[in-house]
Design a protein around this motif. Sequence first.
Motif, mmCIF file in Angstrom:
data_model
loop_
_atom_site.group_PDB
_atom_site.id
_atom_site.type_symbol
_atom_site.label_atom_id
_atom_site.label_comp_id
_atom_site.label_asym_id
_atom_site.label_seq_id
_atom_site.Cartn_x
_atom_site.Cartn_y
_atom_site.Cartn_z
ATOM 1 N N GLY A 64 0.823 -1.201 0.000
ATOM 2 C CA GLY A 64 0.000 0.000 0.000
ATOM 3 C C GLY A 64 0.855 1.247 0.000
ATOM 4 N N MET A 65 0.258 2.347 -0.363
ATOM 5 C CA MET A 65 0.994 3.607 -0.410
ATOM 6 C C MET A 65 1.486 3.990 0.988
ATOM 7 S SD MET A 65 -0.919 6.043 -3.206
ATOM 8 C CE MET A 65 -2.454 6.154 -2.277
ATOM 9 N N ALA A 66 2.667 4.567 1.043
ATOM 10 C CA ALA A 66 3.245 5.062 2.292
ATOM 11 C C ALA A 66 3.668 6.503 2.057
ATOM 12 C CB ALA A 66 4.422 4.202 2.721
ATOM 13 N N ILE A 67 2.867 7.419 2.519
ATOM 14 C CA ILE A 67 3.110 8.841 2.258
ATOM 15 C C ILE A 67 3.011 9.603 3.574
ATOM 16 C CG2 ILE A 67 2.375 10.869 0.956
ATOM 17 C CD1 ILE A 67 0.935 8.902 -0.938
ATOM 18 N N GLY A 68 4.034 10.380 3.882
ATOM 19 C CA GLY A 68 4.005 11.190 5.088
ATOM 20 C C GLY A 68 5.157 10.882 6.021
ATOM 21 N N GLY A 69 5.137 11.514 7.176
ATOM 22 C CA GLY A 69 6.230 11.376 8.133
ATOM 23 C C GLY A 69 6.114 10.118 8.975
ATOM 24 N N THR A 77 6.041 6.782 -1.110
ATOM 25 C CA THR A 77 5.852 5.605 -1.949
ATOM 26 C C THR A 77 4.408 5.577 -2.435
ATOM 27 O OG1 THR A 77 7.531 4.388 -0.708
ATOM 28 C CG2 THR A 77 6.006 3.098 -2.063
ATOM 29 N N TYR A 78 4.218 5.667 -3.734
ATOM 30 C CA TYR A 78 2.873 5.784 -4.297
ATOM 31 C C TYR A 78 2.377 4.498 -4.933
ATOM 32 C CZ TYR A 78 3.374 10.785 -3.546
ATOM 33 O OH TYR A 78 3.551 12.024 -2.961
ATOM 34 N N THR A 79 3.050 3.408 -4.678
ATOM 35 C CA THR A 79 2.623 2.136 -5.246
ATOM 36 C C THR A 79 1.951 1.282 -4.180
ATOM 37 O OG1 THR A 79 3.360 0.128 -6.340
ATOM 38 C CG2 THR A 79 4.876 1.109 -4.771
ATOM 39 N N PHE A 80 1.079 0.391 -4.603
ATOM 40 C CA PHE A 80 0.441 -0.546 -3.690
ATOM 41 C C PHE A 80 1.185 -1.874 -3.650
ATOM 42 C CE2 PHE A 80 -2.972 2.462 -4.234
ATOM 43 C CZ PHE A 80 -3.634 2.447 -3.010
ATOM 44 N N ASP A 81 2.220 -2.014 -4.473
ATOM 45 C CA ASP A 81 2.938 -3.278 -4.559
ATOM 46 C C ASP A 81 3.655 -3.605 -3.246
ATOM 47 O OD1 ASP A 81 2.138 -3.419 -7.178
ATOM 48 O OD2 ASP A 81 4.014 -2.561 -7.963
ATOM 49 N N PRO A 82 3.623 -4.855 -2.815
ATOM 50 C CA PRO A 82 4.402 -5.269 -1.637
ATOM 51 C C PRO A 82 5.887 -5.037 -1.888
ATOM 52 C CG PRO A 82 2.756 -6.925 -2.186
ATOM 53 C CD PRO A 82 2.784 -5.955 -3.338
ATOM 54 N N ARG A 83 6.601 -4.550 -0.889
ATOM 55 C CA ARG A 83 8.024 -4.250 -1.058
ATOM 56 C C ARG A 83 8.647 -4.024 0.321
ATOM 57 N NH1 ARG A 83 4.045 -0.372 -0.426
ATOM 58 N NH2 ARG A 83 4.944 1.376 0.689
ATOM 59 N N TRP A 84 9.973 -3.992 0.325
ATOM 60 C CA TRP A 84 10.705 -3.593 1.518
ATOM 61 C C TRP A 84 10.759 -2.068 1.538
ATOM 62 C CZ3 TRP A 84 11.597 -6.581 5.463
ATOM 63 C CH2 TRP A 84 11.750 -7.962 5.284
ATOM 64 N N GLU A 85 10.085 -1.484 2.496
ATOM 65 C CA GLU A 85 10.133 -0.024 2.686
ATOM 66 C C GLU A 85 11.324 0.273 3.589
ATOM 67 O OE1 GLU A 85 8.585 3.753 1.775
ATOM 68 O OE2 GLU A 85 7.680 1.855 1.157
ATOM 69 N N SER A 86 12.371 0.878 3.007
ATOM 70 C CA SER A 86 13.637 1.034 3.719
ATOM 71 C C SER A 86 13.838 2.463 4.215
ATOM 72 C CB SER A 86 14.810 0.646 2.816
ATOM 73 O OG SER A 86 14.725 -0.719 2.449
ATOM 74 N N PHE A 87 14.450 2.555 5.384
ATOM 75 C CA PHE A 87 14.785 3.842 6.002
ATOM 76 C C PHE A 87 16.269 3.796 6.335
ATOM 77 C CE2 PHE A 87 10.387 2.743 6.776
ATOM 78 C CZ PHE A 87 9.715 3.874 6.335
ATOM 79 N N GLN A 88 17.051 4.567 5.571
ATOM 80 C CA GLN A 88 18.502 4.475 5.636
ATOM 81 C C GLN A 88 19.124 5.737 6.236
ATOM 82 O OE1 GLN A 88 19.608 3.674 1.570
ATOM 83 N NE2 GLN A 88 18.621 1.665 1.535
ATOM 84 N N GLY A 89 20.451 5.680 6.406
ATOM 85 C CA GLY A 89 21.170 6.826 6.935
ATOM 86 C C GLY A 89 21.219 6.876 8.446
ATOM 87 N N LEU A 90 20.875 5.774 9.105
ATOM 88 C CA LEU A 90 20.962 5.723 10.566
ATOM 89 C C LEU A 90 22.427 5.578 10.977
ATOM 90 C CD1 LEU A 90 18.042 3.201 11.197
ATOM 91 C CD2 LEU A 90 17.918 5.694 11.157
ATOM 92 N N ASN A 91 22.713 5.942 12.188
ATOM 93 C CA ASN A 91 24.077 5.801 12.711
ATOM 94 C C ASN A 91 23.977 5.482 14.201
ATOM 95 O OD1 ASN A 91 26.916 5.831 12.687
ATOM 96 N ND2 ASN A 91 26.992 7.994 13.238
ATOM 97 N N TRP A 92 23.359 4.336 14.479
ATOM 98 C CA TRP A 92 23.061 3.962 15.862
ATOM 99 C C TRP A 92 24.075 2.931 16.348
ATOM 100 C CZ3 TRP A 92 17.125 2.871 14.932
ATOM 101 C CH2 TRP A 92 16.485 4.087 14.648
ATOM 102 N N GLY A 126 -3.377 11.116 6.973
ATOM 103 C CA GLY A 126 -2.041 10.990 7.535
ATOM 104 C C GLY A 126 -1.336 9.789 6.954
ATOM 105 N N PHE A 127 -0.230 9.389 7.564
ATOM 106 C CA PHE A 127 0.537 8.240 7.091
ATOM 107 C C PHE A 127 -0.289 6.979 7.279
ATOM 108 C CE2 PHE A 127 3.376 4.710 7.287
ATOM 109 C CZ PHE A 127 4.448 5.031 6.490
ATOM 110 N N SER A 128 -0.329 6.163 6.260
ATOM 111 C CA SER A 128 -1.085 4.911 6.362
ATOM 112 C C SER A 128 -0.547 3.910 5.352
ATOM 113 C CB SER A 128 -2.577 5.148 6.099
ATOM 114 O OG SER A 128 -3.299 3.933 6.149
ATOM 115 N N THR A 129 -0.258 2.718 5.831
ATOM 116 C CA THR A 129 0.153 1.624 4.958
ATOM 117 C C THR A 129 -0.178 0.321 5.663
ATOM 118 O OG1 THR A 129 1.946 0.820 3.553
ATOM 119 C CG2 THR A 129 2.518 1.440 5.800
ATOM 120 N N THR A 130 0.286 -0.800 5.134
ATOM 121 C CA THR A 130 -0.012 -2.102 5.713
ATOM 122 C C THR A 130 1.272 -2.877 5.956
ATOM 123 O OG1 THR A 130 -2.131 -2.191 4.541
ATOM 124 C CG2 THR A 130 -1.282 -4.261 5.398
#
Length: 222
Positions: free
Chosen positions: A81-86, A112-127, A149-153
């Motif tokens: 599903g789409m993932a848009i927002g913070g 992300t404006y696609t409904f296709d299943p995928r790995w939604e990645s969040f990079q640039g961490l330094n933990w 607001g933000f909404s996905t599955t």
Amino acid sequence: MRFTSCRSVQLLLGTVFIVGLLDAAPAFSETLVDTGTGGTEFVGSPALFGYSDPGYFQYWSGQFTLTDAYTIESVSGWMGGMAIGGIDIKLYADGGEVPGAELFSQSFVAATYTFDPRWESFQGLNWNVNAGTYWVAFEPQPLDMSGSGFSTTMLVGAPSPLSGYAISNEGSSGYRAENGSTLGFRVEGTAAAVPEPESYALMLAGVMLIAGTVRHRTKKAG
């Protein structure tokens, strides 16, 4: 004069030698946690969302264990599903069946404006973390856009689920255990640099070279 210059060169070479050893070992990114790719069915999969009006939200977190010290660089979730927002990606200490104290947090804006299943990645961490058990969480930010607001599955069906899962929403006070889930999580990072035994030996040789040069200069000055 020539002898003094030679000693100076030895001192310089010894210093460069040690610094070079400390910086020489390259750090390679590796997969620290991977549940495997989940399913593609939206039916029966839980939502991940944040709405400012009327204040609804639903967060998901997963528990994992590291056996060594690492720098966590990216976190991914198997989503559809789409993932848009913070959204805030957070790391918590272990609290047993639920996340404990918050350790790290970083905000992202998904688009992300696609409904296709995928790995939604969040990079640039330094933990930077030591060996131990932790919880990683996806916490959407509420957006004030006429209730949207933000909404996905978070799609279920990961073949190697995490050791524990927890959910938080407007009906609960903090996280509560939701074991038995099969949500997809992936964590990547680099191992903390630890010199090999050969490196220690070479480093000792550099220290001895510097020490010998300093001792000679001290004796000569005396």
